[in-house]
Motif scaffolding. Structure first.
Motif, PDB file in Angstrom:
ATOM      1  N   ALA A  97      17.356 -12.184  28.519  1.00  0.00           N
ATOM      2  CA  ALA A  97      17.904 -11.189  27.596  1.00  0.00           C
ATOM      3  C   ALA A  97      17.271 -11.269  26.215  1.00  0.00           C
ATOM      4  O   ALA A  97      17.340 -10.318  25.434  1.00  0.00           O
ATOM      5  CB  ALA A  97      19.414 -11.355  27.481  1.00  0.00           C
ATOM      6  N   GLN A  98      16.639 -12.423  25.904  1.00  0.00           N
ATOM      7  CA  GLN A  98      16.030 -12.584  24.587  1.00  0.00           C
ATOM      8  C   GLN A  98      14.708 -11.843  24.456  1.00  0.00           C
ATOM      9  O   GLN A  98      14.188 -11.695  23.353  1.00  0.00           O
ATOM     10  CB  GLN A  98      15.805 -14.072  24.291  1.00  0.00           C
ATOM     11  N   ILE A  99      14.151 -11.387  25.561  1.00  0.00           N
ATOM     12  CA  ILE A  99      12.879 -10.670  25.514  1.00  0.00           C
ATOM     13  C   ILE A  99      13.152  -9.176  25.396  1.00  0.00           C
ATOM     14  O   ILE A  99      13.853  -8.596  26.225  1.00  0.00           O
ATOM     15  CB  ILE A  99      12.027 -10.964  26.766  1.00  0.00           C
ATOM     16  N   SER A 100      12.590  -8.556  24.363  1.00  0.00           N
ATOM     17  CA  SER A 100      12.703  -7.113  24.147  1.00  0.00           C
ATOM     18  C   SER A 100      11.319  -6.489  24.320  1.00  0.00           C
ATOM     19  O   SER A 100      10.365  -6.888  23.646  1.00  0.00           O
ATOM     20  CB  SER A 100      13.245  -6.820  22.745  1.00  0.00           C
ATOM     21  N   ILE A 101      11.229  -5.547  25.249  1.00  0.00           N
ATOM     22  CA  ILE A 101       9.952  -4.914  25.562  1.00  0.00           C
ATOM     23  C   ILE A 101       9.975  -3.463  25.094  1.00  0.00           C
ATOM     24  O   ILE A 101      10.911  -2.723  25.394  1.00  0.00           O
ATOM     25  CB  ILE A 101       9.665  -4.956  27.076  1.00  0.00           C
ATOM     26  N   LEU A 102       8.942  -3.082  24.363  1.00  0.00           N
ATOM     27  CA  LEU A 102       8.772  -1.685  23.961  1.00  0.00           C
ATOM     28  C   LEU A 102       7.534  -1.140  24.658  1.00  0.00           C
ATOM     29  O   LEU A 102       6.415  -1.600  24.415  1.00  0.00           O
ATOM     30  CB  LEU A 102       8.616  -1.573  22.443  1.00  0.00           C
ATOM     31  N   LEU A 103       7.722  -0.190  25.562  1.00  0.00           N
ATOM     32  CA  LEU A 103       6.611   0.440  26.268  1.00  0.00           C
ATOM     33  C   LEU A 103       6.054   1.586  25.439  1.00  0.00           C
ATOM     34  O   LEU A 103       6.799   2.460  24.991  1.00  0.00           O
ATOM     35  CB  LEU A 103       7.061   0.962  27.633  1.00  0.00           C
TER      36      LEU A 103
END
Length: 680
Positions: A96-102
């Motif tokens: 949950a700590q990883i935030s991905i912006l495509l």
């Protein structure tokens, strides 16, 4: 479904490996790992080429395009496994700590992926990627938003009272309250959750108001386009690395996810932007057949082509052969428009009593450019500041006529009708091509005051109605020969305009061709009164101007010497012990701009002495109107002393201009301090 998700994860890993995204991800991880600081959220940007993804796996390609938020979770899982497998970030604990912006590089060129800012209804309900275009009408200051936050269970015995189980990150379209608020509860024991403020991650946010490019045709004041449409601004959000990537008045293509933001009882359709691309007009790389033929016919003279262009220009508004000097100045100003810093600008100020005809002519002319704006007198010429309407309390800078006319013309009408405070704002902008907006910090929730400098890349057109002058300004006995009463306008502002033009005909004695034209046009507004209007149409002139304005021209050494010689000689002649030199500091720049403009209009790339002669005659005529005649005497109508009716009159004009050239060389030789220019 699990097998399908697993397959898409494998494809995502293959794509990251082949595209170089995995190497970039590892470099980004190293930055986090080297910091030795524990973050609540580790944010990563992954660039996606939808076509390449679709070739690997059509299902994943479709998923990214139409379900970008769940698709980001697939990449989130892949990245988490990569971090743990390769031990890239020691501090990372949960997925949950990883935030991905495509960030898609582009979208398929299909209508279903286009979100029109002027079409109804907006399809903002499906949170997928769309591409849209618009012009920046308002720009807010950069503020902070919560990018991610860590929550802990308030029950000490609960296993989720520590660790990174509850991580909330911002999602497209979500408000601040969706990320952080006080009513979240633990899914294990139902106890309230409390935010761990030490781990709150803040990011930059900027609110931009875009509007459809069609608004430009509505702001011209006159247009041949008879269609009717309603346009309003559309809100877009720029976050983090995209903040301050847009400028007022620029035209952009954006890719983002539309959403609906609730602000109290009001709902606003908006877009979370993923990528920004500056749009530049596709200028024609050709000149019309009729102009090419005319160019070939006039190749024996460096002056004829531009003269004939001016002679027949705007035949839809005024008869050919009338207002030639003004029409030439208009064409010169039109081809000196561009969106570059430190460009050669050419502003026009017209002294006239034919306000109706002049207004029609200028209105017609600004419509030849994509960015021709007629300024409404009731609004501000330059950007202003107001409170952001989205409830943030921050400042929003509103684009006005001068900024929207970027790369074109801002026509501000009758200068004598403006109040003193607006005239005082105009002068420094004409000199520096920038305007400064002051934002008081206390009023807009900031700690300190701000000053934002905005570039103004436009030519200004205006006129003075001499008949509207108050009687106290009319009676003056100390006029020099050729000088006009311009006391309505401050002298410094008058000098800031590159060219002062006097219209040829007083309203009490309009020429018969003009009277005939007006009456014919009143009876049949759509009639084609002259054959030349069919040969050289408005569209032909539009294409010609767009081609000519993009020509890159350079000064020849002979042209440069002639300009400098005239400038220095004029400074010496037009000087007195009280007021000093009558030439303003910008005179040399205006002369160069005029010479370059005539070169562009003549479809050349090198400024010749012949171009400088026209520039000097126009500039000297402007000086005469301001200060009267001096040693370098010119005729009342120096550029067009003859009616251009046939080959003989064109030859007479060429001979006359050659004489002017010789007189100019003699003038420089007599008054130029130590300047020696070779006479032919």
């Amino acid at each position: 479904m699990h097998c399908e998700i697993q397959k898409m994860r494998e494809t995502a890993l293959v794509y990251l490996d082949r595209s170089g995204g995995l190497q970039k991800f590892m470099r980004d991880c190293k930055k986090y790992n080297d910091s030795k600081q524990s973050y609540a959220v580790y944010r990563f940007i992954i660039s996606i080429n939808p076509a390449d993804i679709a070739e690997l796996d059509a299902t994943l390609g479709n998923y990214i395009l139409h379900n970008p938020i769940p698709a980001a979770q697939i990449f989130q899982s892949v990245c988490f496994v990569a971090v743990k497998t390769l031990s890239l970030i020691e501090q990372l604990q949960t997925e949950a700590q990883i935030s991905i912006l495509l960030k898609p590089t582009h979208l398929p060129p299909l209508p279903s992926y286009v979100l029109s800012l002027s079409a109804f209804p907006f399809n903002y309900t499906s949170q997928r990627f769309y591409v849209s275009e618009g012009i920046v009408m308002a720009m807010g200051t950069v503020t902070k938003y919560t990018q991610g936050a860590r929550f802990l269970c308030t029950e000490e015995t609960c296993p989720f009272a520590e660790g990174f189980r509850y991580i909330r990150v911002h999602l497209p379209g979500a408000t601040e309250s969706a990320t952080v608020r006080s009513d979240f509860v633990c899914s294990f024991c139902s106890s309230p959750l409390q935010e761990d403020m030490k781990f709150r991650v803040l990011g930059d946010k900027q609110i931009i108001e875009l509007i459809d490019a069609k608004v430009l045709s509505a702001l011209k004041g006159y247009s041949s386009d008879k269609s009717h449409f309603r346009i309003q601004t559309f809100t877009v959000f720029l976050r983090d690395e995209l903040a301050n990537k847009m400028q007022l008045g620029n035209h952009y293509k954006i890719i983002g996810i539309p959403a609906c933001v609730q602000n109290g009882l009001q709902a606003t359709a908006c877009m979370e932007v993923n990528s920004i691309q500056l749009c530049k007009p596709s200028d024609p790389s050709f000149v019309g057949v009729n102009f090419k033929y005319l160019f070939s016919l006039t190749s024996s003279s460096y002056w004829r082509f531009a003269a004939i262009l001016a002679n027949i220009f705007a035949s839809q508004v005024v008869p050919p052969g009338t207002y030639n000097t003004l029409k030439l100045a208009i064409l010169l100003s039109l081809v000196q428009t561009c969106e570059k810093e430190n460009a050669d600008y050419l502003d026009l100020l017209i002294v006239t009593s034919d306000t109706l005809v002049i207004d029609r002519l200028l209105n017609y002319s600004i419509c030849l450019l994509p960015r021709g704006i007629r300024h409404p007198p009731s609004s501000d010429i330059f950007p202003s500041v107001s409170k952001d309407k989205h409830g943030t309390g921050s400042a929003s800078i509103q684009a006005c006529s001068a900024v929207l006319a970027k790369g074109g013309i801002c026509y501000i009408g009758d200068l004598s009708s403006y109040k003193k405070d607006k005239l005082e704002l105009l002068q420094p902008v004409l000199e520096s091509r920038t305007t400064t907006v002051f934002i008081p910090g206390k009023k807009y929730g900031e700690e300190a005051d701000q000053q934002v400098t905005i570039s103004v890349q436009t030519n200004f057109w205006s006129f003075i109605d001499v008949d509207s002058a108050p009687k106290k300004n009319i009676q003056k006995d100390n006029f020099l020969i050729g000088q006009m009463d311009t006391s309505l306008i401050p002298p410094n502002l008058l000098d800031s305009f590159g060219l002062l033009i006097h219209s040829e005909f007083p309203s009490c004695r309009p020429p018969f061709p003009l009277v005939h034209h007006i009456l014919k046009r009143a009876v049949n507004p759509e009639a084609m009164l002259y054959k030349v209007s069919q040969q050289f149409t408005t569209q032909d002139y539009e294409e010609f101007i767009l081609f000519a304005k993009n020509l890159h021209v350079e000064l020849s050494s002979e042209a440069e010497n002639l300009i400098q010689g005239y400038y220095l000689a004029s400074r010496r002649v037009r000087r007195d012990s009280v007021h000093g030199s009558a030439l303003s500091a910008s005179a040399l720049k205006n002369l160069i701009s005029l010479a370059k403009a005539h070169t562009k209009l003549s479809l050349r790339k090198r400024v010749l002495e012949e171009d400088v002669v026209i520039a000097i005659l126009l500039f000297e005529s402007s000086l005469t109107l301001k200060h009267g005649k001096f040693a370098f005497c010119i005729a009342p109508n120096p550029v067009f002393p003859f009616d251009l009716s046939d080959e003989n009159s064109l030859q007479q004009r060429d001979s006359y201009l050659m004489q002017c050239h010789h007189q100019l060389l003699k003038f420089i030789g007599a008054y130029g301090p130590g300047i020696h220019i070779k006479e032919e």
